[in-house]
Design a protein around this motif. Structure first.
Motif, PDB file in Angstrom:
ATOM      1  N   ASN A 100       0.852  -1.188   0.000  1.00  0.00           N
ATOM      2  CA  ASN A 100       0.000   0.000   0.000  1.00  0.00           C
ATOM      3  C   ASN A 100       0.887   1.237   0.000  1.00  0.00           C
ATOM      4  O   ASN A 100       1.792   1.360   0.828  1.00  0.00           O
ATOM      5  CB  ASN A 100      -0.909  -0.004   1.235  1.00  0.00           C
ATOM      6  N   THR A 101       0.669   2.153  -0.950  1.00  0.00           N
ATOM      7  CA  THR A 101       1.453   3.380  -1.033  1.00  0.00           C
ATOM      8  C   THR A 101       0.538   4.562  -1.348  1.00  0.00           C
ATOM      9  O   THR A 101      -0.647   4.398  -1.622  1.00  0.00           O
ATOM     10  CB  THR A 101       2.529   3.292  -2.147  1.00  0.00           C
ATOM     11  N   ASP A 102       1.112   5.756  -1.296  1.00  0.00           N
ATOM     12  CA  ASP A 102       0.489   6.962  -1.827  1.00  0.00           C
ATOM     13  C   ASP A 102       1.619   7.772  -2.449  1.00  0.00           C
ATOM     14  O   ASP A 102       2.065   8.782  -1.911  1.00  0.00           O
ATOM     15  CB  ASP A 102      -0.225   7.749  -0.732  1.00  0.00           C
ATOM     16  N   MET A 103       2.088   7.307  -3.602  1.00  0.00           N
ATOM     17  CA  MET A 103       3.305   7.845  -4.208  1.00  0.00           C
ATOM     18  C   MET A 103       3.136   9.237  -4.806  1.00  0.00           C
ATOM     19  O   MET A 103       4.115   9.919  -5.081  1.00  0.00           O
ATOM     20  CB  MET A 103       3.844   6.871  -5.260  1.00  0.00           C
ATOM     21  N   ASP A 104       1.896   9.658  -5.040  1.00  0.00           N
ATOM     22  CA  ASP A 104       1.680  11.018  -5.546  1.00  0.00           C
ATOM     23  C   ASP A 104       1.120  11.946  -4.470  1.00  0.00           C
ATOM     24  O   ASP A 104       0.781  13.099  -4.752  1.00  0.00           O
ATOM     25  CB  ASP A 104       0.752  11.007  -6.766  1.00  0.00           C
ATOM     26  N   ASN A 105       1.044  11.434  -3.234  1.00  0.00           N
ATOM     27  CA  ASN A 105       0.624  12.254  -2.087  1.00  0.00           C
ATOM     28  C   ASN A 105      -0.706  12.976  -2.307  1.00  0.00           C
ATOM     29  O   ASN A 105      -0.867  14.134  -1.915  1.00  0.00           O
ATOM     30  CB  ASN A 105       1.715  13.281  -1.743  1.00  0.00           C
ATOM     31  N   LYS A 161       9.080   2.560   1.675  1.00  0.00           N
ATOM     32  CA  LYS A 161       9.749   3.420   2.649  1.00  0.00           C
ATOM     33  C   LYS A 161       9.233   4.842   2.462  1.00  0.00           C
ATOM     34  O   LYS A 161       9.266   5.370   1.348  1.00  0.00           O
ATOM     35  CB  LYS A 161      11.262   3.367   2.440  1.00  0.00           C
ATOM     36  N   ASP A 162       8.728   5.432   3.549  1.00  0.00           N
ATOM     37  CA  ASP A 162       8.163   6.795   3.503  1.00  0.00           C
ATOM     38  C   ASP A 162       7.105   6.926   2.408  1.00  0.00           C
ATOM     39  O   ASP A 162       7.033   7.939   1.707  1.00  0.00           O
ATOM     40  CB  ASP A 162       9.267   7.829   3.288  1.00  0.00           C
ATOM     41  N   GLY A 163       6.296   5.879   2.250  1.00  0.00           N
ATOM     42  CA  GLY A 163       5.205   5.926   1.288  1.00  0.00           C
ATOM     43  C   GLY A 163       5.608   5.701  -0.153  1.00  0.00           C
ATOM     44  O   GLY A 163       4.759   5.740  -1.049  1.00  0.00           O
ATOM     45  N   MET A 164       6.899   5.466  -0.411  1.00  0.00           N
ATOM     46  CA  MET A 164       7.397   5.269  -1.767  1.00  0.00           C
ATOM     47  C   MET A 164       7.820   3.814  -1.978  1.00  0.00           C
ATOM     48  O   MET A 164       8.273   3.150  -1.043  1.00  0.00           O
ATOM     49  CB  MET A 164       8.585   6.193  -2.060  1.00  0.00           C
ATOM     50  N   LEU A 165       7.693   3.346  -3.207  1.00  0.00           N
ATOM     51  CA  LEU A 165       8.074   1.977  -3.541  1.00  0.00           C
ATOM     52  C   LEU A 165       9.526   1.930  -3.984  1.00  0.00           C
ATOM     53  O   LEU A 165       9.956   2.713  -4.829  1.00  0.00           O
ATOM     54  CB  LEU A 165       7.175   1.433  -4.659  1.00  0.00           C
ATOM     55  N   PHE A 166      10.269   0.985  -3.400  1.00  0.00           N
ATOM     56  CA  PHE A 166      11.659   0.769  -3.774  1.00  0.00           C
ATOM     57  C   PHE A 166      11.822  -0.662  -4.312  1.00  0.00           C
ATOM     58  O   PHE A 166      11.111  -1.575  -3.902  1.00  0.00           O
ATOM     59  CB  PHE A 166      12.592   0.960  -2.574  1.00  0.00           C
ATOM     60  N   ARG A 167      12.802  -0.802  -5.208  1.00  0.00           N
ATOM     61  CA  ARG A 167      13.081  -2.097  -5.818  1.00  0.00           C
ATOM     62  C   ARG A 167      14.600  -2.304  -5.861  1.00  0.00           C
ATOM     63  O   ARG A 167      15.334  -1.423  -6.297  1.00  0.00           O
ATOM     64  CB  ARG A 167      12.513  -2.137  -7.240  1.00  0.00           C
ATOM     65  N   GLU A 168      15.046  -3.462  -5.398  1.00  0.00           N
ATOM     66  CA  GLU A 168      16.471  -3.788  -5.410  1.00  0.00           C
ATOM     67  C   GLU A 168      16.695  -5.113  -6.142  1.00  0.00           C
ATOM     68  O   GLU A 168      15.895  -6.037  -6.014  1.00  0.00           O
ATOM     69  CB  GLU A 168      17.013  -3.932  -3.988  1.00  0.00           C
ATOM     70  N   PHE A 169      17.778  -5.181  -6.888  1.00  0.00           N
ATOM     71  CA  PHE A 169      18.191  -6.451  -7.494  1.00  0.00           C
ATOM     72  C   PHE A 169      19.654  -6.349  -7.894  1.00  0.00           C
ATOM     73  O   PHE A 169      20.205  -5.263  -8.083  1.00  0.00           O
ATOM     74  CB  PHE A 169      17.320  -6.811  -8.714  1.00  0.00           C
ATOM     75  N   ASN A 170      20.291  -7.510  -8.012  1.00  0.00           N
ATOM     76  CA  ASN A 170      21.703  -7.572  -8.405  1.00  0.00           C
ATOM     77  C   ASN A 170      21.851  -7.465  -9.920  1.00  0.00           C
ATOM     78  O   ASN A 170      20.936  -7.822 -10.684  1.00  0.00           O
ATOM     79  CB  ASN A 170      22.338  -8.873  -7.919  1.00  0.00           C
ATOM     80  N   LEU A 171      23.004  -7.002 -10.346  1.00  0.00           N
ATOM     81  CA  LEU A 171      23.353  -6.915 -11.758  1.00  0.00           C
ATOM     82  C   LEU A 171      24.474  -7.899 -12.066  1.00  0.00           C
ATOM     83  O   LEU A 171      25.341  -8.157 -11.225  1.00  0.00           O
ATOM     84  CB  LEU A 171      23.801  -5.496 -12.110  1.00  0.00           C
ATOM     85  N   TYR A 172      24.449  -8.428 -13.294  1.00  0.00           N
ATOM     86  CA  TYR A 172      25.430  -9.424 -13.718  1.00  0.00           C
ATOM     87  C   TYR A 172      25.943  -9.076 -15.114  1.00  0.00           C
ATOM     88  O   TYR A 172      25.277  -8.365 -15.866  1.00  0.00           O
ATOM     89  CB  TYR A 172      24.797 -10.821 -13.734  1.00  0.00           C
ATOM     90  N   GLU A 173      27.097  -9.597 -15.436  1.00  0.00           N
ATOM     91  CA  GLU A 173      27.608  -9.450 -16.796  1.00  0.00           C
ATOM     92  C   GLU A 173      26.670 -10.173 -17.761  1.00  0.00           C
ATOM     93  O   GLU A 173      26.022 -11.162 -17.401  1.00  0.00           O
ATOM     94  CB  GLU A 173      29.020 -10.029 -16.914  1.00  0.00           C
ATOM     95  N   SER A 174      26.593  -9.686 -18.985  1.00  0.00           N
ATOM     96  CA  SER A 174      25.681 -10.274 -19.971  1.00  0.00           C
ATOM     97  C   SER A 174      25.953 -11.756 -20.181  1.00  0.00           C
ATOM     98  O   SER A 174      25.033 -12.555 -20.418  1.00  0.00           O
ATOM     99  CB  SER A 174      25.799  -9.531 -21.301  1.00  0.00           C
ATOM    100  N   GLU A 175      27.234 -12.154 -20.072  1.00  0.00           N
ATOM    101  CA  GLU A 175      27.603 -13.546 -20.304  1.00  0.00           C
ATOM    102  C   GLU A 175      27.230 -14.457 -19.124  1.00  0.00           C
ATOM    103  O   GLU A 175      27.153 -15.671 -19.271  1.00  0.00           O
ATOM    104  CB  GLU A 175      29.112 -13.668 -20.559  1.00  0.00           C
ATOM    105  N   ASP A 176      27.000 -13.859 -17.951  1.00  0.00           N
ATOM    106  CA  ASP A 176      26.712 -14.644 -16.739  1.00  0.00           C
ATOM    107  C   ASP A 176      25.219 -14.955 -16.677  1.00  0.00           C
ATOM    108  O   ASP A 176      24.473 -14.417 -15.859  1.00  0.00           O
ATOM    109  CB  ASP A 176      27.166 -13.866 -15.510  1.00  0.00           C
ATOM    110  N   GLN A 177      24.775 -15.864 -17.528  1.00  0.00           N
ATOM    111  CA  GLN A 177      23.355 -16.184 -17.625  1.00  0.00           C
ATOM    112  C   GLN A 177      22.850 -16.949 -16.396  1.00  0.00           C
ATOM    113  O   GLN A 177      21.651 -16.938 -16.097  1.00  0.00           O
ATOM    114  CB  GLN A 177      23.086 -17.010 -18.888  1.00  0.00           C
ATOM    115  N   ASP A 178      23.724 -17.625 -15.679  1.00  0.00           N
ATOM    116  CA  ASP A 178      23.323 -18.404 -14.500  1.00  0.00           C
ATOM    117  C   ASP A 178      23.422 -17.608 -13.207  1.00  0.00           C
ATOM    118  O   ASP A 178      23.232 -18.165 -12.114  1.00  0.00           O
ATOM    119  CB  ASP A 178      24.179 -19.668 -14.393  1.00  0.00           C
ATOM    120  N   ALA A 179      23.721 -16.323 -13.314  1.00  0.00           N
ATOM    121  CA  ALA A 179      23.768 -15.421 -12.157  1.00  0.00           C
ATOM    122  C   ALA A 179      24.670 -15.941 -11.046  1.00  0.00           C
ATOM    123  O   ALA A 179      24.267 -16.069  -9.887  1.00  0.00           O
ATOM    124  CB  ALA A 179      22.350 -15.187 -11.632  1.00  0.00           C
ATOM    125  N   LYS A 180      25.908 -16.217 -11.408  1.00  0.00           N
ATOM    126  CA  LYS A 180      26.871 -16.747 -10.440  1.00  0.00           C
ATOM    127  C   LYS A 180      27.609 -15.639  -9.689  1.00  0.00           C
ATOM    128  O   LYS A 180      27.856 -15.748  -8.485  1.00  0.00           O
ATOM    129  CB  LYS A 180      27.889 -17.646 -11.146  1.00  0.00           C
TER     130      LYS A 180
END
Length: 203
Positions: A100-105, A161-180
Motif C-alpha cells: 500500500n502506497t500513496d506515491m503522488d501524495n 519506505k516513507d510511502g514510496m516503492l523501492f526495488r532492489e536487485f543484483n546486476l550481472y555481466e551479460s555472459e553470466d546467464q546463471d547469475a553466479k
C-alpha cells in the motif's frame, strides 16, 4: 541429621529452580506459523489495511496449474458498509506480495500487486491500482531499460519506505546467464506523477 536435612533442602531448591526454568523456556517458545489451506479455486490470500475501516483483500485463484491464475481485489469499507469487487486481472505467474502506497501524495491509496513471471529467471511484474473511493485507476508499471535487462537476473526485493516503492536487485555481466557472480546492485525508487509512473535510480 542436620547435614542430611541441608542436602535434601538444596535438592528441593534445585528441583524448583529447574522446573521454573523449564516453565520460562516453554513460555518463550515461538509458535510455528500455520499454513492456511484455502478452499479451491483460491490459492493465496494477502491483505492490505489502509485504515481500520478500509481493507483490501487480494486473492490469487484459478483451477489447474499454480503458475497461472487470476488476481481478485476485494474492497471493504466497514465504516460505510460498502463492499465491492475492486478489480480482477489474469496473472501469467505467481502472486508474491502486495503493498500500500500513496506515491503522488494525493490521499488516494495505491494497491500494488507484485508477482513473478513464468520465465527462466522469474522476472518481477507489478500491477498498480489507485483508488479514489470506489473508483479505480490502473496505472502501468514501467519496464526496465534494455541496458538493465541485459544485466538483470530476477530475485527482486520490493519494499515501501516513507510511502514510496523501492526495488532492489543484483546486476550481472551479460555472459553470466546463471547469475553466479553479481557485479553490482541497482536500487530504484518509484513515484507517480499525473497518473503515470516516474522513477529515479538511487544506486
Amino acid at each position: 541429621m542436620k547435614f542430611s536435612t541441608i542436602i535434601i533442602g538444596l535438592g528441593i531448591v534445585n528441583l524448583m529452580v529447574s522446573c521454573e526454568g523449564s516453565e520460562k523456556e516453554k513460555q518463550i517458545e515461538v509458535p510455528k506459523n500455520k499454513v492456511v489451506n484455502l478452499p479451491a479455486p483460491f490459492k493465496k490470500h494477502l491483505k492490505i489495511e489502509v485504515g481500520p475501516e478500509l481493507i483490501f483483500d487480494i486473492f490469487s485463484w484459478g483451477r489447474g496449474s499454480d503458475s497461472t491464475s487470476s488476481v481478485l481485489v476485494l474492497r471493504s469499507d466497514s465504516l460505510k458498509n460498502d463492499f465491492s469487487v475492486a478489480s480482477t486481472d489474469n496473472l501469467d505467474g505467481r502472486l508474491q506480495e502486495v503493498f500500500n502506497t500513496d506515491m503522488d501524495n494525493d490521499g488516494n491509496p495505491e494497491v500494488l500487486v507484485y508477482y513473478t513471471l513464468n520465465d527462466k529467471i522469474e522476472s518481477a511484474a507489478v500491477l498498480c491500482y489507485e483508488f479514489n473511493g470506489k473508483n479505480v485507476n490502473k496505472i502501468r508499471f514501467p519496464d526496465l531499460t534494455s541496458a538493465t535487462k541485459k544485466q538483470y537476473r530476477g530475485v527482486d526485493k520490493f519494499y515501501v519506505k516513507d510511502g514510496m516503492l523501492f526495488r532492489e536487485f543484483n546486476l550481472y555481466e551479460s555472459e553470466d546467464q546463471d547469475a553466479k557472480n553479481p557485479t553490482d546492485k541497482k536500487v530504484i525508487q518509484y513515484f507517480i506523477k499525473g497518473n503515470s509512473f516516474d522513477l529515479k535510480e538511487v544506486e
